[in-house]
Write a protein that holds these residues in place. Structure first.
Motif, PDB file in Angstrom:
ATOM      1  N   GLY A  83       0.785  -1.225   0.000  1.00  0.00           N
ATOM      2  CA  GLY A  83       0.000   0.000   0.000  1.00  0.00           C
ATOM      3  C   GLY A  83       0.815   1.273   0.000  1.00  0.00           C
ATOM      4  N   LYS A  84       2.139   1.183  -0.151  1.00  0.00           N
ATOM      5  CA  LYS A  84       2.991   2.378  -0.159  1.00  0.00           C
ATOM      6  C   LYS A  84       3.034   2.973  -1.563  1.00  0.00           C
ATOM      7  CE  LYS A  84       7.667   3.928   1.036  1.00  0.00           C
ATOM      8  NZ  LYS A  84       8.999   3.492   1.543  1.00  0.00           N
ATOM      9  N   PRO A  85       2.874   4.286  -1.714  1.00  0.00           N
ATOM     10  CA  PRO A  85       2.899   4.903  -3.046  1.00  0.00           C
ATOM     11  C   PRO A  85       4.230   4.667  -3.762  1.00  0.00           C
ATOM     12  CG  PRO A  85       2.025   6.431  -1.417  1.00  0.00           C
ATOM     13  CD  PRO A  85       2.576   5.263  -0.645  1.00  0.00           C
ATOM     14  N   ILE A  86       4.146   4.433  -5.078  1.00  0.00           N
ATOM     15  CA  ILE A  86       5.331   4.284  -5.919  1.00  0.00           C
ATOM     16  C   ILE A  86       5.178   5.196  -7.133  1.00  0.00           C
ATOM     17  CG2 ILE A  86       5.910   1.949  -5.161  1.00  0.00           C
ATOM     18  CD1 ILE A  86       4.439   0.850  -7.578  1.00  0.00           C
ATOM     19  N   THR A  87       6.306   5.546  -7.745  1.00  0.00           N
ATOM     20  CA  THR A  87       6.282   6.543  -8.827  1.00  0.00           C
ATOM     21  C   THR A  87       6.025   5.935 -10.196  1.00  0.00           C
ATOM     22  OG1 THR A  87       8.686   6.384  -8.997  1.00  0.00           O
ATOM     23  CG2 THR A  87       7.797   8.129  -7.590  1.00  0.00           C
ATOM     24  N   VAL A  88       6.378   4.665 -10.398  1.00  0.00           N
ATOM     25  CA  VAL A  88       6.117   4.014 -11.689  1.00  0.00           C
ATOM     26  C   VAL A  88       5.589   2.605 -11.443  1.00  0.00           C
ATOM     27  CG1 VAL A  88       7.783   5.322 -13.056  1.00  0.00           C
ATOM     28  CG2 VAL A  88       8.519   3.234 -11.870  1.00  0.00           C
ATOM     29  N   PHE A  89       4.794   2.140 -12.384  1.00  0.00           N
ATOM     30  CA  PHE A  89       4.224   0.801 -12.315  1.00  0.00           C
ATOM     31  C   PHE A  89       5.152  -0.172 -13.016  1.00  0.00           C
ATOM     32  CE2 PHE A  89       0.077  -1.755 -13.000  1.00  0.00           C
ATOM     33  CZ  PHE A  89       0.035  -2.111 -11.664  1.00  0.00           C
ATOM     34  N   GLY A  90       5.045  -1.441 -12.680  1.00  0.00           N
ATOM     35  CA  GLY A  90       5.793  -2.461 -13.399  1.00  0.00           C
ATOM     36  C   GLY A  90       5.178  -2.727 -14.757  1.00  0.00           C
ATOM     37  N   ALA A  91       5.782  -3.636 -15.494  1.00  0.00           N
ATOM     38  CA  ALA A  91       5.282  -3.960 -16.828  1.00  0.00           C
ATOM     39  C   ALA A  91       5.580  -5.424 -17.129  1.00  0.00           C
ATOM     40  CB  ALA A  91       5.935  -3.062 -17.877  1.00  0.00           C
ATOM     41  N   PRO A  92       4.812  -6.032 -18.025  1.00  0.00           N
ATOM     42  CA  PRO A  92       5.069  -7.419 -18.407  1.00  0.00           C
ATOM     43  C   PRO A  92       6.286  -7.520 -19.307  1.00  0.00           C
ATOM     44  CG  PRO A  92       3.300  -6.540 -19.734  1.00  0.00           C
ATOM     45  CD  PRO A  92       3.642  -5.475 -18.724  1.00  0.00           C
ATOM     46  N   ARG A  93       6.764  -8.727 -19.489  1.00  0.00           N
ATOM     47  CA  ARG A  93       7.914  -8.946 -20.357  1.00  0.00           C
ATOM     48  C   ARG A  93       7.516  -8.784 -21.823  1.00  0.00           C
ATOM     49  NH1 ARG A  93       8.111 -15.520 -19.539  1.00  0.00           N
ATOM     50  NH2 ARG A  93       6.659 -16.036 -21.243  1.00  0.00           N
ATOM     51  N   CYS A  94       8.504  -8.549 -22.659  1.00  0.00           N
ATOM     52  CA  CYS A  94       8.278  -8.421 -24.103  1.00  0.00           C
ATOM     53  C   CYS A  94       8.373  -9.811 -24.726  1.00  0.00           C
ATOM     54  CB  CYS A  94       9.307  -7.477 -24.711  1.00  0.00           C
ATOM     55  SG  CYS A  94       9.189  -7.306 -26.505  1.00  0.00           S
ATOM     56  N   ASP A  95       7.257 -10.327 -25.198  1.00  0.00           N
ATOM     57  CA  ASP A  95       7.226 -11.644 -25.831  1.00  0.00           C
ATOM     58  C   ASP A  95       7.221 -11.577 -27.349  1.00  0.00           C
ATOM     59  OD1 ASP A  95       7.176 -13.154 -23.440  1.00  0.00           O
ATOM     60  OD2 ASP A  95       5.028 -12.795 -23.222  1.00  0.00           O
ATOM     61  N   ASP A  96       6.709 -10.485 -27.903  1.00  0.00           N
ATOM     62  CA  ASP A  96       6.588 -10.352 -29.352  1.00  0.00           C
ATOM     63  C   ASP A  96       6.638  -8.870 -29.710  1.00  0.00           C
ATOM     64  OD1 ASP A  96       6.034 -10.439 -32.032  1.00  0.00           O
ATOM     65  OD2 ASP A  96       4.002 -11.280 -31.828  1.00  0.00           O
ATOM     66  N   ALA A  97       7.794  -8.413 -30.177  1.00  0.00           N
ATOM     67  CA  ALA A  97       7.974  -6.989 -30.469  1.00  0.00           C
ATOM     68  C   ALA A  97       7.065  -6.505 -31.585  1.00  0.00           C
ATOM     69  CB  ALA A  97       9.436  -6.710 -30.824  1.00  0.00           C
ATOM     70  N   SER A  98       6.605  -7.397 -32.437  1.00  0.00           N
ATOM     71  CA  SER A  98       5.719  -6.995 -33.531  1.00  0.00           C
ATOM     72  C   SER A  98       4.247  -7.138 -33.178  1.00  0.00           C
ATOM     73  CB  SER A  98       6.015  -7.834 -34.782  1.00  0.00           C
ATOM     74  OG  SER A  98       5.773  -9.208 -34.536  1.00  0.00           O
ATOM     75  N   GLY A  99       3.964  -7.706 -32.012  1.00  0.00           N
ATOM     76  CA  GLY A  99       2.579  -7.915 -31.614  1.00  0.00           C
ATOM     77  C   GLY A  99       2.089  -6.835 -30.665  1.00  0.00           C
ATOM     78  N   PRO A 100       0.785  -6.775 -30.420  1.00  0.00           N
ATOM     79  CA  PRO A 100       0.228  -5.735 -29.551  1.00  0.00           C
ATOM     80  C   PRO A 100       0.482  -6.023 -28.079  1.00  0.00           C
ATOM     81  CG  PRO A 100      -1.516  -7.239 -30.236  1.00  0.00           C
ATOM     82  CD  PRO A 100      -0.271  -7.656 -30.967  1.00  0.00           C
ATOM     83  N   SER A 101       0.550  -4.956 -27.298  1.00  0.00           N
ATOM     84  CA  SER A 101       0.544  -5.056 -25.845  1.00  0.00           C
ATOM     85  C   SER A 101      -0.905  -4.911 -25.410  1.00  0.00           C
ATOM     86  CB  SER A 101       1.396  -3.951 -25.226  1.00  0.00           C
ATOM     87  OG  SER A 101       1.353  -4.004 -23.822  1.00  0.00           O
ATOM     88  N   THR A 102      -1.388  -5.850 -24.603  1.00  0.00           N
ATOM     89  CA  THR A 102      -2.812  -5.896 -24.285  1.00  0.00           C
ATOM     90  C   THR A 102      -3.039  -5.834 -22.787  1.00  0.00           C
ATOM     91  OG1 THR A 102      -3.224  -7.255 -26.249  1.00  0.00           O
ATOM     92  CG2 THR A 102      -4.958  -7.185 -24.564  1.00  0.00           C
ATOM     93  N   LEU A 103      -3.940  -4.949 -22.382  1.00  0.00           N
ATOM     94  CA  LEU A 103      -4.333  -4.827 -20.980  1.00  0.00           C
ATOM     95  C   LEU A 103      -5.799  -5.190 -20.862  1.00  0.00           C
ATOM     96  CD1 LEU A 103      -3.555  -3.927 -18.088  1.00  0.00           C
ATOM     97  CD2 LEU A 103      -4.371  -1.653 -18.694  1.00  0.00           C
ATOM     98  N   LEU A 104      -6.078  -6.278 -20.136  1.00  0.00           N
ATOM     99  CA  LEU A 104      -7.444  -6.721 -19.906  1.00  0.00           C
ATOM    100  C   LEU A 104      -7.957  -6.158 -18.593  1.00  0.00           C
ATOM    101  CD1 LEU A 104      -7.091 -10.512 -20.842  1.00  0.00           C
ATOM    102  CD2 LEU A 104      -7.762  -8.614 -22.332  1.00  0.00           C
ATOM    103  N   VAL A 105      -9.180  -5.659 -18.592  1.00  0.00           N
ATOM    104  CA  VAL A 105      -9.802  -5.103 -17.396  1.00  0.00           C
ATOM    105  C   VAL A 105     -11.090  -5.865 -17.129  1.00  0.00           C
ATOM    106  CG1 VAL A 105     -10.679  -3.032 -16.266  1.00  0.00           C
ATOM    107  CG2 VAL A 105      -8.842  -2.847 -17.963  1.00  0.00           C
ATOM    108  N   TYR A 106     -11.233  -6.380 -15.904  1.00  0.00           N
ATOM    109  CA  TYR A 106     -12.388  -7.169 -15.514  1.00  0.00           C
ATOM    110  C   TYR A 106     -13.411  -6.271 -14.789  1.00  0.00           C
ATOM    111  CZ  TYR A 106      -9.627 -11.255 -16.714  1.00  0.00           C
ATOM    112  OH  TYR A 106      -8.867 -12.191 -17.389  1.00  0.00           O
TER     113      TYR A 106
END
Length: 205
Positions: free
Chosen positions: A175-198
């Motif tokens: 719960g401590k504030p941070i300045t940047v979020f993490g990110a997933p690994r790069c699996d396919d540089a030519s493919g889209p980065s996708t964020l799913l929201v439930y």
């Protein structure tokens, strides 16, 4: 840790239990009647207003999993009364300069029927070594395949049902504030980065 699982919310089908079979006594002249019991669905609360952006605070936390970055957007209600949320929020990740990250945003529905109505009580976020506390509602997220060097510094969500916009910040698992979020690994540089929201749901206790 209060972080909810980012697997798709399970769709639960209510199945009636087997009808009890009555044993007929040899002395009985007529068969015994069998009763079929059907449980009624829990009624949704009435008389509660839809949550307004001015009364809500949004933060997000996550962790790098095997092939994705998983986490959730957490909502606290800083108003004077409980309110309700229903359905999917639209979420956008923002860089430090306020620009949108090159990410394909997608929403995951709750399955058949209308999304559940979530009652958000009056809450306040608190840091906790065991996980952020004070969560009133949550929306799981799953982010895959990000190949850019620019990391998200903030985010913006548009509440469902034209409920307005909230600017959110990131926190760590305690719960401590941070300045940047993490990110997933790069699996396919030519493919889209996708964020799913439930859809919004009650927090897992």
């Amino acid at each position: 840790m209060m972080l909810v699982s980012c697997a798709a919310p399970a769709s639960v089908s209510a199945t009636a239990p087997p009808t009890p079979t009555a044993t007929r006594s040899p002395a009985s002249a007529t068969p015994l009647a069998t009763a079929s019991v059907r449980s009624a669905p829990t009624p949704e609360p009435t008389g509660l207003a839809k949550c307004a952006p001015s009364q809500l605070q949004a933060v997000a936390a996550g962790v790098l999993a095997a092939d994705s970055f998983v986490g959730a957007v957490f909502i606290a209600n800083r108003g004077t009364a409980s309110c309700t949320l229903r359905g999917n929020a639209e979420l956008v990740l923002l860089a430090k300069d306020g620009s949108r990250l090159e990410v394909k945003y997608a929403q995951v529905t709750a399955g058949t029927g209308a999304p559940a109505l979530v009652v958000v009580p009056i809450t306040q976020f608190r840091e906790d070594p065991n996980g952020v506390a004070g969560i009133g509602a949550s929306a799981p997220v799953q982010w895959t395949n990000y190949c850019d060097d620019v990391l998200p510094a903030t985010f913006r969500i548009t509440l469902p049902e034209a409920g307005g916009v909230i600017d959110g910040t990131f926190i760590d698992l305690a719960g401590k504030p941070i300045t940047v979020f993490g990110a997933p690994r790069c699996d396919d540089a030519s493919g889209p980065s996708t964020l799913l929201v439930y859809p919004f749901r009650e927090p897992v206790q």
